[in-house]
Design an enzyme around this catalytic site. Structure first.
Site, PDB file in Angstrom:
ATOM      1  N   ASP A  46       2.719 -23.247 -33.500  1.00 44.44           N
ATOM      2  CA  ASP A  46       4.167 -23.432 -33.645  1.00 44.44           C
ATOM      3  C   ASP A  46       4.935 -22.436 -32.783  1.00 44.44           C
ATOM      4  OD1 ASP A  46       6.441 -24.607 -34.600  1.00 44.44           O
ATOM      5  OD2 ASP A  46       6.469 -23.516 -36.496  1.00 44.44           O
ATOM      6  N   HIS A  82       6.014 -26.513 -24.397  1.00 42.82           N
ATOM      7  CA  HIS A  82       4.764 -27.249 -24.673  1.00 42.82           C
ATOM      8  C   HIS A  82       3.789 -27.080 -23.506  1.00 42.82           C
ATOM      9  CE1 HIS A  82       6.535 -28.780 -28.219  1.00 42.82           C
ATOM     10  NE2 HIS A  82       7.336 -29.652 -27.647  1.00 42.82           N
ATOM     11  N   LEU A  84     -19.410 -25.101 -29.328  1.00 45.79           N
ATOM     12  CA  LEU A  84     -18.190 -25.030 -30.137  1.00 45.79           C
ATOM     13  C   LEU A  84     -17.747 -26.449 -30.478  1.00 45.79           C
ATOM     14  CD1 LEU A  84     -15.578 -23.528 -31.217  1.00 45.79           C
ATOM     15  CD2 LEU A  84     -14.610 -23.900 -28.952  1.00 45.79           C
TER      16      LEU A  84
HETATM   17  C1  FPP Z   1       4.919 -26.958 -32.142  1.00 42.68           C
HETATM   18  O1  FPP Z   1       5.944 -26.162 -31.577  1.00 42.68           O
HETATM   19  C2  FPP Z   1       4.052 -27.525 -31.112  1.00 42.68           C
HETATM   20  C3  FPP Z   1       3.759 -28.859 -30.934  1.00 42.68           C
HETATM   21  C4  FPP Z   1       4.303 -29.917 -31.801  1.00 42.68           C
HETATM   22  C5  FPP Z   1       2.922 -29.334 -29.823  1.00 42.68           C
HETATM   23  C6  FPP Z   1       1.694 -28.547 -29.530  1.00 42.68           C
HETATM   24  C7  FPP Z   1       1.193 -28.951 -28.186  1.00 42.68           C
HETATM   25  C8  FPP Z   1       0.659 -28.139 -27.273  1.00 42.68           C
HETATM   26  C9  FPP Z   1       0.421 -26.685 -27.489  1.00 42.68           C
HETATM   27  C10 FPP Z   1       0.317 -28.730 -25.938  1.00 42.68           C
HETATM   28  C11 FPP Z   1      -1.072 -29.057 -25.612  1.00 42.68           C
HETATM   29  C12 FPP Z   1      -2.049 -29.152 -26.692  1.00 42.68           C
HETATM   30  C13 FPP Z   1      -3.250 -29.762 -26.583  1.00 42.68           C
HETATM   31  C14 FPP Z   1      -4.231 -29.623 -27.663  1.00 42.68           C
HETATM   32  C15 FPP Z   1      -3.612 -30.595 -25.436  1.00 42.68           C
HETATM   33  P1  FPP Z   1       7.454 -26.579 -31.820  1.00 42.68           P
HETATM   34  O2  FPP Z   1       7.855 -27.546 -30.774  1.00 42.68           O
HETATM   35  O3  FPP Z   1       7.614 -27.085 -33.224  1.00 42.68           O
HETATM   36  O4  FPP Z   1       8.200 -25.217 -31.630  1.00 42.68           O
HETATM   37  P2  FPP Z   1       9.536 -24.750 -32.368  1.00 42.68           P
HETATM   38  O5  FPP Z   1       9.187 -24.543 -33.813  1.00 42.68           O
HETATM   39  O6  FPP Z   1       9.877 -23.465 -31.683  1.00 42.68           O
HETATM   40  O7  FPP Z   1      10.561 -25.818 -32.178  1.00 42.68           O
END
Ligand code: FPP
Length: 251
Positions: A26, A43, A137
């Site tokens: 997050d 992201h 893994l």
């Molecule tokens: C949450 O942060 C994150 C996500 C919903 C997406 C996670 C995706 C990645 C890290 C990209 C690649 C991953 C893989 C496994 C290929 P948020 O957007 O909720 O952040 P915020 O709370 O600051 O709004």
């Protein structure tokens, strides 16, 4: 959140490694906003933290790493952001799978894949097939996953077996239920990490969290790295897991 210095880390003699770690990644959006960029920039930056976490898990001999990439609720985000995330998953699958395979990583994508487009599902299936015999893994990407969905699927699986006559209602217990969840084939969850400062489970591994240690850090996901992962593992290592017993029974 107190951070552990390099000297303190070096003084930790034996770190008890968790077998299975799950991470709620997050803070991408806030990280980007702090830099005056679009949320999707966060992201994209988060992919490097994914690489670092996989590297850490592999080199520290953690058996299983589960990453929460996209929840069943994330579809409610603005369409642009959902599209960028889907493209990013495709891109990462294409660019990383060979390296994962070379490093002996077995990749699984766990969740309701029926909502994803055919091209993405085909990439997922190819990656899973290519890496299926790897044992260094177990890397599990939870995508369109929800803890309640997992529990409902397990309940349906058991009900179906009762209807088919292959199981009695009285055969339903914690062990048979567990066997019907999406993580049945993996070691029990030891440690759940959530980055980004929130302290909640957000419908992630509800059944599997029963005896997991929870670790929350203010670090935003793109800033998470091998040192931060080690801090979480050291913290886990220093906890006493009693599984309902008293302290003297587990020493
Ligand atoms: C949450 O942060 C994150 C996500 C919903 C997406 C996670 C995706 C990645 C890290 C990209 C690649 C991953 C893989 C496994 C290929 P948020 O957007 O909720 O952040 P915020 O709370 O600051 O709004």
């Amino acid at each position: 959140m107190e951070t552990i210095s390099k000297d303190e880390l070096a003084s930790v003699k034996t770190v008890k490694m968790p077998r299975h770690v799950a991470i709620i990644m997050d803070g991408n959006g806030r990280w980007a906003k702090q830099k005056g960029k679009l949320r999707t920039f966060g992201h994209k930056a988060g992919v490097e933290a994914v690489r670092a976490s996989v590297r850490f898990a592999r080199t520290q001999h953690i058996e299983s790493l589960t990453l929460f990439a996209f929840s069943s609720e994330n579809w409610k985000r603005p369409q642009d952001e959902v599209s960028v995330l889907m493209e990013l998953f495709k891109l990462v699958l294409t660019s990383e799978v060979k390296r994962l395979h070379k490093n002996g990583v077995r990749l699984r994508v766990i969740g309701d894949l029926s909502a994803f487009d055919a091209k993405l599902v085909s990439k997922i299936k190819d990656a899973e097939a290519l890496t299926q015999h790897n044992t260094e893994l177990q890397l599990n990407i939870a995508a369109n996953y929800g803890g309640r969905w997992d529990i409902v699927m397990a309940a349906q699986g058991l009900a179906q077996q009762v209807v088919n006559g292959t199981m009695q209602v009285t055969d339903i217990n914690e062990a048979t239920f567990d066997q019907c969840t999406a993580f049945a084939h993996l070691p029990p969850l030891d440690l759940l990490i959530r980055t980004g400062g929130e302290q909640r489970i957000s419908n992630f591994l509800l059944w599997q969290c029963a005896y997991a240690e929870l670790y929350f850090t203010d670090t935003l996901w793109p800033d998470f790295n091998e040192d931060k992962f080690m801090e979480a593992v050291v913290d886990f290592s220093e906890r006493q897991r009693r599984f309902g017993k008293i302290s003297e029974q587990v020493i």
